[in-house]
Write an enzyme that holds these catalytic residues in place. Structure first.
Site, short mmCIF file in Angstrom:
data_model
loop_
_atom_site.label_atom_id
_atom_site.label_comp_id
_atom_site.label_asym_id
_atom_site.label_seq_id
_atom_site.Cartn_x
_atom_site.Cartn_y
_atom_site.Cartn_z
N GLU A 81 48.58 23.74 -31.79
CA GLU A 81 49.40 24.35 -32.83
C GLU A 81 50.45 23.36 -33.34
O GLU A 81 50.66 23.22 -34.55
CB GLU A 81 50.09 25.60 -32.28
CG GLU A 81 50.79 26.44 -33.32
CD GLU A 81 51.37 27.72 -32.75
OE1 GLU A 81 52.01 28.46 -33.51
OE2 GLU A 81 51.20 27.97 -31.53
N GLY A 126 57.18 33.84 -33.58
CA GLY A 126 57.80 34.95 -32.88
C GLY A 126 57.76 34.79 -31.37
O GLY A 126 58.65 35.26 -30.67
N ALA A 127 56.73 34.09 -30.86
CA ALA A 127 56.57 33.98 -29.41
C ALA A 127 56.63 32.55 -28.89
O ALA A 127 56.74 32.35 -27.68
CB ALA A 127 55.24 34.62 -28.98
N SER A 128 56.54 31.54 -29.75
CA SER A 128 56.61 30.15 -29.28
C SER A 128 57.24 29.27 -30.34
O SER A 128 57.38 29.66 -31.51
CB SER A 128 55.20 29.63 -28.93
OG SER A 128 54.42 29.49 -30.10
N THR A 129 57.61 28.08 -29.92
CA THR A 129 58.14 27.09 -30.86
C THR A 129 57.56 25.73 -30.50
O THR A 129 57.31 25.45 -29.31
CB THR A 129 59.68 27.07 -30.84
OG1 THR A 129 60.15 26.17 -31.85
CG2 THR A 129 60.23 26.61 -29.49
N GLN A 130 57.33 24.89 -31.53
CA GLN A 130 56.70 23.58 -31.33
C GLN A 130 57.55 22.48 -31.95
O GLN A 130 58.15 22.68 -33.01
CB GLN A 130 55.31 23.54 -31.96
CG GLN A 130 54.26 24.34 -31.24
CD GLN A 130 54.41 25.84 -31.42
OE1 GLN A 130 54.43 26.61 -30.46
NE2 GLN A 130 54.54 26.28 -32.67
#
Length: 491
Positions: A168, A197-201
């Site tokens: 991602e 909403g559930a992860s960050t990269q």
């Protein structure tokens, strides 16, 4: 006795006419041979099944390009109504049916004659990662329902799967730099900051990072003849929705009936259920023993105190590497400009804080004023925004600033290197385009060959050469002119 003008001689006239016709024919052939043809396109469809919602994107590119190396552009997008497919664990068939409206739009947008050859992909991200961790059987049933729904449409269905966090992040980086023409031209690349909403990269190229210190964070690409050693990491549970759960879990760890939350506006007061707050793998192991059924969630509206609450969900001290971001994860020194998209853009755009030329301290001051505004005033100023989203902007803005500065180590100086973006040249910033480019091999490893001359240059040179040859031809007839001019004519 008069001498007749040699240009009036029949032979000379015929030769001249033939020469002119030859030049016109040569130039006409050159123009027509290189005239751009009516453009035909190929298409691709990608469904982004995120944790909070699903979106469909349609891409097109010139059909006549060799090896599908034409410029890819987004032509249409459709936001699926309702929540993300991971929310349909108890009703998996509902996940498939939710996609129908947008898929019908895709049928209308893509020409009928291209339907059967148009690839269709679905990629699920952190929401489905969490569901798969919590209940793999439910995850499988959701995918089964989604696949059956998508296979009813006349496209070339290529499958649905869960993307890894690394994929991602890497595909988001490819999208940003592809759209900005940095890859094909070999320019300095832009880092990618993605917040869902559930992860960050976070993904970027660092000259001082060779991948040896933390191989799991390294991705290598060869694109257009250039090698890129990319640092990328995805933090599961650190998307803004799950981060809010963790912040609330920290404040409710003793099972109180009421909490005074500095991340919500003064006057905000809502009853919430403990079971709903803790039904995520990100916080399920922190649920207090024997809590009441509900708790009153009251707002205080204090940015500084909210930031202290947010800091509690990060581990900023543990690091076994030379340097880290948070939670003991290696991160090299930040380098170059960054594009921040998805929830980064939507939150900061709502707060009118996307201009990063504004000093960081001024941004904090503006957020302090916003959080201190009463809930009644906020609702009065934004009557058309859903209450749930409106209530969370103070937390989300504070979380974003804390994540960037405390988590990723952006300073007052480097903060100005961030560009909050929604689209680049008409295409949405995100992982979907990079994902499709990778699966369809649309970006060559080596730089494609290009003509030595552009079309206009080619035609110009042919024209000049034709005129020059004609002039030389006329000059070559000069002996004939002289003989004709010496021949006496009777008048």
């Amino acid at each position: 006795m008069k001498e007749k003008n040699p240009w009036h001689m029949p032979v000379t006239i015929i030769i001249s006419v033939i020469g002119v016709i030859a030049i016109v024919a040569l130039v006409t052939v050159a123009v027509l041979q290189n005239k751009p043809l009516h453009q035909k396109y190929k298409y691709g469809i990608v469904l982004d099944a995120g944790s909070s919602h699903t979106a469909l994107y349609i891409y097109q590119w010139p059909a006549e390009k060799d090896n599908n190396t034409g410029r890819v552009e987004q032509t249409h997008s459709c936001k699926v109504k309702g929540k993300g497919i991971s929310s349909y664990a108890a009703d998996p068939w509902g996940a498939g049916e939710s996609l129908t409206v947008c898929m019908q739009e895709a049928k209308q947008q893509v020409p009928v004659k291209r339907h059967h050859e148009t690839p269709l992909y679905l990629g699920a991200t952190a929401g489905m990662r969490l569901l798969n961790m919590e209940n793999s059987s439910a995850s499988d049933k959701v995918f089964e329902a989604v696949e059956q729904a998508l296979q009813r449409f006349p496209f070339s269905y290529q499958g649905a799967r869960i993307l890894s966090g690394q994929e991602e992040g890497a595909f988001g980086w490819v999208t940003v730099n592809y759209l900005d023409d940095r890859l094909e031209q070999g320019l300095e690349t832009t880092g990618a900051l993605d917040l869902g909403g559930a992860s960050t990269q976070i993904s970027f190229v660092s000259d001082k990072y060779d991948g040896s210190e933390s191989p799991s964070n390294s991705v290598t690409f060869r694109l257009y003849g250039n090698d890129y050693n990319l640092y990328t990491h995805s933090f599961l549970c650190y998307g803004k929705d799950q981060a809010l759960r963790m912040a609330l879990a920290y404040q409710t760890q003793l099972g109180p009936r009421t909490i005074s939350d500095p991340c919500f506006h003064q006057g905000y007061n809502v009853s919430k259920e403990y079971s709903e707050l803790y039904n995520s793998p990100c916080v399920s192991d922190r649920k207090p023993n024997g809590p009441p059924v509900t708790f009153n969630h009251q707002g205080m509206g204090n940015f500084q105190q909210c930031q202290e609450v947010v800091k509690r969900i990060f581990n900023l001290t543990s690091c076994k590497y030379s340097q880290c971001s948070f939670n003991g994860v290696f991160q090299p020194l930040l380098q170059g400009p960054f594009g921040a998209f998805s929830a980064y853009y939507f939150v900061m755009n709502f707060l009118n804080l996307t201009d990063t030329s504004t000093p960081l301290e001024t941004v904090k001051d503006k957020l302090t004023q916003y959080c201190a505004t009463s809930w009644a005033q906020i609702r009065l100023e934004h009557p058309n925004v859903k209450t749930k989203y409106l209530a969370e902007y103070c937390f989300s803005g504070t979380y974003i600033l804390t994540l960037l500065t405390e988590g990723y180590n952006f300073t007052s100086e480097s903060y100005s290197n961030i560009n909050f973006i929604k689209k680049i040249k008409g295409s949405d910033a995100g992982w979907t385009l990079g994902y499709m480019l990778n699966l369809t091999n649309m970006i060559p490893a080596e730089a494609p060959d290009s003509p030595l001359l552009p079309h206009t240059g080619y035609v110009s040179i042919v024209t000049v050469m034709a005129l020059l040859l004609f002039l030389l031809f006329i000059l070559s007839l000069r002996p004939l002119w002289l003989r004709c001019s010496k021949r006496p004519q009777i008048v």
